[in-house]
Design a protein around this motif. Structure first.
Motif, PDB file in Angstrom:
ATOM      1  N   PHE A 104       0.834  -1.198   0.000  1.00 20.51           N
ATOM      2  CA  PHE A 104       0.000   0.000   0.000  1.00 20.51           C
ATOM      3  C   PHE A 104       0.867   1.245   0.000  1.00 20.51           C
ATOM      4  N   THR A 105       0.316   2.332  -0.556  1.00 21.92           N
ATOM      5  CA  THR A 105       0.918   3.650  -0.419  1.00 21.92           C
ATOM      6  C   THR A 105      -0.102   4.567   0.250  1.00 21.92           C
ATOM      7  N   ALA A 106       0.392   5.579   0.929  1.00 23.70           N
ATOM      8  CA  ALA A 106      -0.493   6.537   1.592  1.00 23.70           C
ATOM      9  C   ALA A 106       0.148   7.912   1.559  1.00 23.70           C
ATOM     10  N   TYR A 107      -0.697   8.937   1.580  1.00 29.76           N
ATOM     11  CA  TYR A 107      -0.187  10.304   1.580  1.00 29.76           C
ATOM     12  C   TYR A 107      -1.060  11.166   2.488  1.00 29.76           C
ATOM     13  N   TYR A 108      -0.515  12.294   2.884  1.00 36.25           N
ATOM     14  CA  TYR A 108      -1.226  13.300   3.677  1.00 36.25           C
ATOM     15  C   TYR A 108      -0.896  14.674   3.095  1.00 36.25           C
ATOM     16  N   GLY A 141       3.557   0.685   3.093  1.00 34.12           N
ATOM     17  CA  GLY A 141       3.400  -0.383   4.073  1.00 34.12           C
ATOM     18  C   GLY A 141       2.859  -1.631   3.402  1.00 34.12           C
ATOM     19  N   LYS A 142       3.022  -2.777   4.070  1.00 37.05           N
ATOM     20  CA  LYS A 142       2.561  -4.057   3.533  1.00 37.05           C
ATOM     21  C   LYS A 142       1.720  -4.792   4.563  1.00 37.05           C
ATOM     22  N   GLY A 143       0.813  -5.648   4.053  1.00 36.55           N
ATOM     23  CA  GLY A 143      -0.016  -6.460   4.934  1.00 36.55           C
ATOM     24  C   GLY A 143      -0.632  -7.613   4.177  1.00 36.55           C
ATOM     25  N   SER A 144      -1.292  -8.496   4.907  1.00 35.86           N
ATOM     26  CA  SER A 144      -1.929  -9.673   4.316  1.00 35.86           C
ATOM     27  C   SER A 144      -3.021 -10.158   5.256  1.00 35.86           C
ATOM     28  N   LYS A 145      -3.769 -11.198   4.831  1.00 36.40           N
ATOM     29  CA  LYS A 145      -4.759 -11.787   5.723  1.00 36.40           C
ATOM     30  C   LYS A 145      -4.112 -12.308   6.990  1.00 36.40           C
ATOM     31  N   VAL A 150      -1.319  -2.994   8.840  1.00 39.22           N
ATOM     32  CA  VAL A 150      -0.381  -2.341   7.923  1.00 39.22           C
ATOM     33  C   VAL A 150       0.196  -1.108   8.622  1.00 39.22           C
ATOM     34  N   SER A 151       1.503  -1.088   8.811  1.00 37.66           N
ATOM     35  CA  SER A 151       2.167   0.018   9.499  1.00 37.66           C
ATOM     36  C   SER A 151       2.878   0.898   8.478  1.00 37.66           C
ATOM     37  N   PHE A 152       2.340   2.082   8.280  1.00 36.18           N
ATOM     38  CA  PHE A 152       2.971   3.042   7.379  1.00 36.18           C
ATOM     39  C   PHE A 152       4.073   3.806   8.119  1.00 36.18           C
ATOM     40  N   SER A 153       5.174   4.041   7.435  1.00 29.11           N
ATOM     41  CA  SER A 153       6.218   4.920   7.935  1.00 29.11           C
ATOM     42  C   SER A 153       6.259   6.139   7.015  1.00 29.11           C
TER      43      SER A 153
END
Length: 325
Positions: A104-108, A141-145, A150-153
């Motif tokens: 995943f990617t995230a922005y603010y 961040g990455k995650g799965s079932k 998911v921990s974003f830095s």
């Protein structure tokens, strides 16, 4: 006896299979909701979203793909503020659709794009009252079932400049408070690409001097939450969020105008700031995710600008240099 033995073994295997199915039920039966957390890199940062702490209801946009389901710019809001934020879906929830790991990617800050293919945000950095709207952050961040948290830095993508303005001989604290301070030779229009976190100038036009204190356009003054006053030491520190850039056509310039009354009138000062003198800065530039601390002393006869230093936000400091009126 043989038939009875085979029946017993088969029943045992069936029971073992049932146990295994129970253990894996949560991983194979239907989607699993993703949980998102996020910290802001302390190695590259240093007071609120103009800093390392989340505030309640801050919004981020999350993008990723699980199975055949694409999640584009899904808004999540902060439910727990502080250095390590926790987020929940505003409306649409993100789910893991299969057992594959998802990036995943995230922005603010989150922006509701009318056109989902147009994912850039522009900012006029002279509008310092809107710092919280263009202190851009980006994280992955990455995650799965199996591991749905998911921990974003997050990292700051703009540059922070802290101007520590001090009154010298014959310059009072009140003189500083009513002065007009500005910066010149500075690119001010920024573009933030939310899909990859990069920053670039909107154009190469450099406007004439811009005042960040004493500006008649109130929105272009540094907001109160980014100003620290210390009357005992006659020092005012201004924190500005600026566009990362390299100074190839002259240095960044600090300007000051102080009204000394009817007899003396307005005294004007200016000094160039050579950011290449900051230890470890790799050139005359403002670097993304970096904080520059620049001490400035104003006397009636001259203005002294220090060598930048770097602190969290990759802090860089400057030592003193002198400039005449």
């Amino acid at each position: 006896m043989k038939a009875k033995y085979l029946f017993t073994a088969a029943a045992l295997l069936l029971g073992m299979s049932a146990c295994n199915n129970d253990e894996n039920e949560n991983l194979t039966d239907g989607p699993v909701a993703a949980t998102f957390t996020g910290s802001i890199e302390k190695a590259k940062v240093s007071t609120r979203m103009v800093d390392t702490n989340w505030e309640a209801d801050n919004l981020i946009g999350i993008t990723g793909k699980s199975g055949n389901t694409e999640y584009n710019n899904i808004p999540y809001k902060v439910t727990q503020g502080g250095a390590d934020g926790k987020f929940e879906a505003v409306d649409e929830q993100i789910y893991f659709q299969n057992l594959d790991e998802v990036s995943f990617t995230a922005y603010y800050p989150y922006h509701d794009f009318d056109d989902p293919t147009f994912t850039i945000i522009g900012a006029d950095t002279r509008e310092q009252s809107l710092q919280k709207e263009f202190d851009f952050l980006y994280g992955t961040g990455k995650g799965s079932k199996a591991n749905p948290v998911v921990s974003f830095s997050f990292e700051h993508r703009m540059s922070k400049v802290c101007l520590e303005v001090k009154g010298g001989d014959d310059v009072s604290f009140d003189d500083l408070k009513k002065a007009v301070f500005g910066l010149d030779n500075l690119l001010i229009d920024a573009i933030f690409y939310t899909e990859n976190g990069t920053i670039s100038p909107y154009n190469e036009a450099v406007p004439s001097g811009w005042a960040f204190q004493g500006n008649e356009t109130e929105s272009q003054n540094v907001p109160d939450f980014s100003v620290k006053e210390e009357e005992s030491s006659k020092t005012i520190t201004y924190t500005l969020i600026l566009l990362p850039q390299e100074f190839t056509n002259g240095n960044l310039k600090f300007t000051a105008a102080i009204d000394q009354g009817e007899v003396t009138g307005i005294q004007r000062f200016s000094a160039e700031i050579d950011l290449s003198k900051a230890d470890g800065n790799d050139g005359n530039k403002l670097v993304s995710g970096t904080q520059y601390n620049i001490p400035i002393t104003i006397k009636k006869t001259q203005l002294t600008v220090g060598t930048p230093t770097i602190t969290p936000w990759n802090k860089k400091d400057l030592e003193d240099i002198e400039a005449e009126m």
